[in-house]
Design a protein around this motif. Structure first.
Motif, mmCIF file in Angstrom:
data_model
loop_
_atom_site.group_PDB
_atom_site.id
_atom_site.type_symbol
_atom_site.label_atom_id
_atom_site.label_comp_id
_atom_site.label_asym_id
_atom_site.label_seq_id
_atom_site.Cartn_x
_atom_site.Cartn_y
_atom_site.Cartn_z
ATOM 1 N N PRO A 239 18.185 -41.872 47.303
ATOM 2 C CA PRO A 239 16.959 -42.097 48.573
ATOM 3 C C PRO A 239 17.286 -43.475 48.500
ATOM 4 N N LEU A 240 16.938 -43.894 49.904
ATOM 5 C CA LEU A 240 16.866 -45.474 50.233
ATOM 6 C C LEU A 240 15.910 -46.110 49.417
ATOM 7 N N MET A 241 16.312 -47.333 49.183
ATOM 8 C CA MET A 241 15.227 -48.418 48.493
ATOM 9 C C MET A 241 15.157 -49.634 49.087
ATOM 10 N N GLU A 242 14.237 -50.378 48.715
ATOM 11 C CA GLU A 242 14.186 -51.680 49.181
ATOM 12 C C GLU A 242 15.100 -52.649 48.479
ATOM 13 N N THR A 243 15.924 -53.339 49.292
ATOM 14 C CA THR A 243 16.972 -54.171 48.789
ATOM 15 C C THR A 243 16.897 -55.752 49.371
ATOM 16 N N LYS A 244 17.271 -56.636 48.569
ATOM 17 C CA LYS A 244 17.267 -57.996 49.206
ATOM 18 C C LYS A 244 18.234 -58.861 48.376
ATOM 19 N N LEU A 245 18.830 -59.836 49.265
ATOM 20 C CA LEU A 245 19.744 -60.923 48.535
ATOM 21 C C LEU A 245 18.905 -62.204 48.576
ATOM 22 N N TYR A 246 18.816 -62.847 47.525
ATOM 23 C CA TYR A 246 18.181 -64.106 47.158
ATOM 24 C C TYR A 246 19.132 -65.215 47.138
ATOM 25 N N LYS A 247 18.646 -66.380 47.720
ATOM 26 C CA LYS A 247 19.526 -67.449 47.659
ATOM 27 C C LYS A 247 20.001 -67.852 46.396
ATOM 28 N N ARG A 248 18.824 -67.647 45.425
ATOM 29 C CA ARG A 248 19.362 -68.345 44.004
ATOM 30 C C ARG A 248 20.313 -67.592 43.306
ATOM 31 N N ARG A 249 20.994 -66.454 44.146
ATOM 32 C CA ARG A 249 22.030 -65.941 43.306
ATOM 33 C C ARG A 249 23.134 -66.884 43.090
ATOM 34 N N TRP A 250 23.251 -67.880 44.173
ATOM 35 C CA TRP A 250 24.259 -68.865 43.960
ATOM 36 C C TRP A 250 23.928 -69.643 42.873
ATOM 37 N N VAL A 251 22.796 -70.027 42.503
ATOM 38 C CA VAL A 251 22.352 -70.814 41.545
ATOM 39 C C VAL A 251 22.812 -70.266 40.107
ATOM 40 N N MET A 252 22.597 -69.075 40.033
ATOM 41 C CA MET A 252 23.111 -68.163 38.824
ATOM 42 C C MET A 252 24.569 -68.038 38.507
ATOM 43 N N LEU A 253 25.288 -68.154 39.860
ATOM 44 C CA LEU A 253 26.836 -68.023 39.628
ATOM 45 C C LEU A 253 27.175 -69.591 39.204
ATOM 46 N N PHE A 254 26.590 -70.601 39.981
ATOM 47 C CA PHE A 254 26.868 -72.133 39.561
ATOM 48 C C PHE A 254 26.652 -72.261 37.908
ATOM 49 N N ILE A 255 25.503 -71.766 37.603
ATOM 50 C CA ILE A 255 25.331 -72.383 35.976
ATOM 51 C C ILE A 255 26.274 -71.552 35.227
ATOM 52 N N PHE A 256 26.480 -70.048 35.369
ATOM 53 C CA PHE A 256 27.651 -69.517 34.581
ATOM 54 C C PHE A 256 28.855 -69.928 34.871
ATOM 55 N N SER A 257 29.384 -70.629 35.970
ATOM 56 C CA SER A 257 30.735 -71.143 36.066
ATOM 57 C C SER A 257 30.884 -72.340 35.347
ATOM 58 N N ALA A 258 29.517 -73.104 35.241
ATOM 59 C CA ALA A 258 29.633 -74.439 34.597
ATOM 60 C C ALA A 258 29.995 -74.284 32.933
ATOM 61 N N TYR A 259 29.263 -73.221 32.665
ATOM 62 C CA TYR A 259 29.149 -72.760 31.078
ATOM 63 C C TYR A 259 30.697 -72.296 30.924
ATOM 64 N N SER A 260 31.071 -71.576 31.555
ATOM 65 C CA SER A 260 32.279 -71.139 31.394
ATOM 66 C C SER A 260 33.413 -72.308 31.623
ATOM 67 N N MET A 261 33.197 -73.166 32.423
ATOM 68 C CA MET A 261 34.220 -74.289 32.716
ATOM 69 C C MET A 261 33.947 -75.258 31.311
ATOM 70 N N SER A 262 33.031 -75.479 30.807
ATOM 71 C CA SER A 262 32.847 -76.286 29.518
ATOM 72 C C SER A 262 33.617 -75.561 28.425
ATOM 73 N N ASN A 263 33.630 -74.447 28.158
ATOM 74 C CA ASN A 263 34.124 -73.684 27.058
ATOM 75 C C ASN A 263 35.631 -73.738 27.018
ATOM 76 N N ALA A 264 36.138 -73.453 28.451
ATOM 77 C CA ALA A 264 37.505 -73.384 28.896
ATOM 78 C C ALA A 264 38.314 -74.797 28.557
ATOM 79 N N PHE A 265 37.618 -75.868 28.805
ATOM 80 C CA PHE A 265 38.122 -77.079 28.594
ATOM 81 C C PHE A 265 38.377 -77.300 27.141
ATOM 82 N N MET A 266 37.363 -76.861 26.361
ATOM 83 C CA MET A 266 37.656 -77.271 24.960
ATOM 84 C C MET A 266 38.842 -76.141 24.109
ATOM 85 N N TRP A 267 39.096 -75.056 25.000
ATOM 86 C CA TRP A 267 40.150 -74.285 24.643
ATOM 87 C C TRP A 267 41.562 -75.211 24.517
ATOM 88 N N LEU A 268 41.753 -75.831 25.704
ATOM 89 C CA LEU A 268 42.932 -76.717 26.062
ATOM 90 C C LEU A 268 42.930 -78.051 25.436
#
Length: 512
Positions: A56-85
Motif C-alpha cells: 500500500p502506498l505510504m507517505e514519503t519525503k526527501l529531506y535536504k539534510r540527507r546530504w549532511v548525513m552523507l558528508f559527515i560519513f564521508s569525512a569520517y571515512s576519509m579520516s580513517n582511510a588517510f591513516m591507513w596509508l
C-alpha cells in the motif's frame, strides 16, 4: 535489447501468465524468512491489484539534510582511510626511523585487512540490531582513540605502540565499509541511491588520496632523527585533531534515519516486526545465492589487487625512480583522484541505465587492461607516462568499488545492504592480505614487472567470473511493481505499457 526493455517484456509476460492461471499458483507467506525462500518468479508474478494489497502506498519525503548525513560519513571515512596509508606511502622513511624491515611496514597497512575478517560478522549483527547511528558513533570513537595513541609514538623505540594505535584505527574500518549502501537506502530516493552510494565510497577514496599526497610533504626524508621525529609528530597530531572534530560532529549531528522514509520500499520495511527477521538466516541465504557468491570472489580479487598496489606503490616507484618519494605520493593521488571520478560517473550511469552486470563486466575488463599497461610502462624511465597510466588504472579499478556494492544489493534483495556489502568487503580484505604479501615477495625476488603480472592473472580470473554471474535484478523488479502501482492505482495491466515499464533502483531492504 536493453535491460529495461527485457524487464518490460518480462513484466508483461508474467502478468499474462499469471492472469491465464487465475492466480491459483501463488503461495501465501507467514514470515519474512518464508517469503524470501519463495522463487523470485513466484513472488514477481502477481497482478497489479495484488501489488496494491502487498505494498500500500505510504507517505514519503526527501529531506535536504540527507546530504549532511552523507558528508559527515564521508569525512569520517576519509579520516580513517588517510591513516591507513600514512605509513606505507613513505615506507622507506619509516623503515629507517623505526629500524624495521619492509614486511613490518607492510603490516601497518595489512592490519586493516586482518582486523576486518574476524570482526565483520559481529559488526554486521550490530548494524542490523542497533542501527546505523550506533555503528557510526562507535567506529568514529575507535578512529579518534587510535589517532591519539599514535601521537605519542614519534620515537624510534615506539614501533610497538604505533602498531597498536594503527590496530585501533583498523577496528574503525570495520564500522565504515558496509555503511555507504545502507546510508543511501535509508536517506535517498530511488533515482539517486547509486549516486549516493558512490559518494559514500568517494569519501574513503578521498582519504586514500590525501594519504598518498600529504605524508611525503609533512615528513621529508631528512637525515637528522630528531627533526624527522618532529615532522612525524606534526602529522600524527593533525590526524588526531581531524578525527576528534569528526567524532564530535557524529555525536551531535548524525541521525539514524529520516522521520518520513524517502521511498515506498523504506516505508514498507519499517512495518516489518523485528522478530520476522533472522540475521543468521539472512547470511545463510546469501551464502546459498550462487550469483552473489561469484560476485563476492570477483569483487575480492579486484579490490584486493587495488589494496596491494596502494600498499606497495612506494616500493615500486622508488625501485625505478630513486629519491622520488614525493612523486610516488602524487602518483598514488593520481590513481585515487581518477578513481573518484570513475566512481561518481559509474554511480550516475547506474542510476540512469540500470545496466548492472554489463557495466560491472566492462569496468572489470578495463581494470585488467589498465593493470597490464601500467605493468609494462612502469620501468620505461618516463615518470610522466607512469602518471598517465596510473590515472587510467585508478579510473577503472577504483570506479569498480561502488559498482560491486550496488550490484550485490540487486542480486540479494530483500536482504540487508549492510550484510551483503560486509561479505564483499570481507573477501576484499582476505585477498588484500594475500596479494600484498605475495606481490611483495615477488617484487623482492623478480622485480616489479613480475609482481604486477601476478595481479593481472587474478584480474583476468575475476573478469571471467563476472561474466558468469546471472544478472537477476531482484530489487529492480520489485521497484517496478511499486512504480507501476503508483502510476496506475486501478491495476490496469495496459498501464504498464503507458508507464513505459521504467525500472528504478531503490533500497528495498528486508521487504515483507
Amino acid at each position: 535489447m536493453s535491460s529495461q526493455d527485457e524487464l518490460s517484456h518480462e513484466w508483461m509476460d508474467s502478468c499474462d501468465k499469471s492472469r491465464d492461471n487465475d492466480w491459483t499458483t501463488r503461495k501465501d507467506r507467514s514470515s519474512l524468512g518464508e517469503y524470501n525462500q519463495l522463487p523470485l518468479q513466484d513472488s514477481f508474478e502477481t497482478s497489479v491489484l495484488d501489488t496494491v494489497q502487498l505494498f500500500p502506498l505510504m507517505e514519503t519525503k526527501l529531506y535536504k539534510r540527507r546530504w549532511v548525513m552523507l558528508f559527515i560519513f564521508s569525512a569520517y571515512s576519509m579520516s580513517n582511510a588517510f591513516m591507513w596509508l600514512q605509513y606505507s606511502i613513505i615506507s622507506n622513511i619509516f623503515m629507517r626511523f623505526y629500524n624495521i624491515d619492509p614486511m613490518a611496514i607492510d603490516w601497518l597497512s595489512m592490519i586493516y585487512f586482518l582486523t576486518y575478517i574476524p570482526l565483520i560478522l559481529p559488526v554486521m549483527w550490530l548494524l542490523d540490531t542497533r542501527g546505523m547511528r550506533d555503528v557510526v558513533v562507535v567506529g568514529s570513537a575507535f578512529n579518534c582513540i587510535g589517532a591519539w595513541i599514535k601521537t605519542s609514538t614519534a620515537h624510534p623505540s615506539m614501533f610497538a605502540m604505533t602498531f597498536f594505535g594503527q590496530f585501533v584505527c583498523s577496528v574503525a574500518t570495520v564500522y565504515i565499509l558496509g555503511i555507504p549502501s545502507r546510508l543511501a537506502s535509508l536517506w535517498f530516493g530511488q533515482q539517486e541511491v547509486s549516486t549516493a552510494c558512490s559518494i559514500g565510497v568517494l569519501g574513503n577514496q578521498m582519504g586514500i588520496a590525501i594519504g598518498f599526497l600529504v605524508p611525503p610533504i609533512l615528513v621529508p626524508n631528512v637525515d637528522d632523527m630528531d627533526e624527522l621525529a618532529h615532522h612525524i609528530r606534526i602529522m600524527f597530531y593533525i590526524s588526531a585533531g581531524v578525527a576528534t572534530l569528526i567524532f564530535v560532529l557524529v555525536i551531535i549531528v548524525f541521525q539514524e534515519r529520516p522521520e518520513i522514509p524517502p521511498t515506498q520500499a523504506q516505508a514498507q520495511a519499517r512495518n516489518i516486526p523485528p522478530e520476522e527477521y533472522s540475521y543468521m538466516a539472512s547470511i545463510l541465504r546469501l551464502l546459498r545465492n550462487k550469483p552473489f557468491m561469484l560476485l563476492v570472489v570477483s569483487y575480492g580479487l579486484n579490490v584486493g589487487c587495488f589494496y596491494a598496489v596502494s600498499t606497495l606503490l612506494n616500493r615500486m616507484i622508488i625501485e625505478h625512480y630513486p629519491g622520488e618519494e614525493v612523486n610516488a605520493g602524487r602518483i598514488g593521488l593520481t590513481i585515487v583522484i581518477a578513481g573518484m571520478v570513475g566512481s561518481l560517473i559509474c554511480g550516475i550511469w547506474l542510476d540512469k541505465t540500470k545496466t548492472y552486470k554489463q557495466t560491472t563486466l566492462a569496468i572489470y575488463l578495463l581494470s585488467l587492461i589498465g593493470m597490464l599497461v601500467y605493468a609494462f610502462t612502469l620501468n620505461l624511465g618516463h615518470l610522466w607516462l607512469v602518471f598517465v597510466m596510473a590515472g587510467l588504472l585508478g579510473f577503472f579499478m577504483t570506479g569498480y568499488l561502488p559498482l560491486g556494492f550496488e550490484f550485490a544489493v540487486e542480486l540479494t534483495y530483500p536482504e540487508s545492504e549492510g550484510t551483503s556489502s560486509g561479505l564483499l568487503n570481507c573477501s576484499a580484505q582476505i585477498f588484500g592480505i594475500i596479494f600484498t604479501i605475495a606481490q611483495g615477495k615477488i617484487i623482492d625476488t623478480w622485480g616489479t614487472l613480475a609482481g604486477n603480472i601476478f595481479l593481472c592473472i587474478f584480474l583476468l580470473i575475476g573478469s571471467v567470473m563476472t561474466g558468469f554471474i546471472k544478472s537477476d535484478l531482484r530489487r529492480q523488479k520489485a521497484n517496478l511493481q511499486a512504480e507501476v502501482q503508483a502510476a496506475s492505482p486501478t491495476g490496469s495491466v495496459s498501464s504498464v505499457q503507458d508507464y513505459g515499464a521504467t525500472a528504478y533502483s531503490g533500497p528495498w531492504q528486508q521487504q515483507s
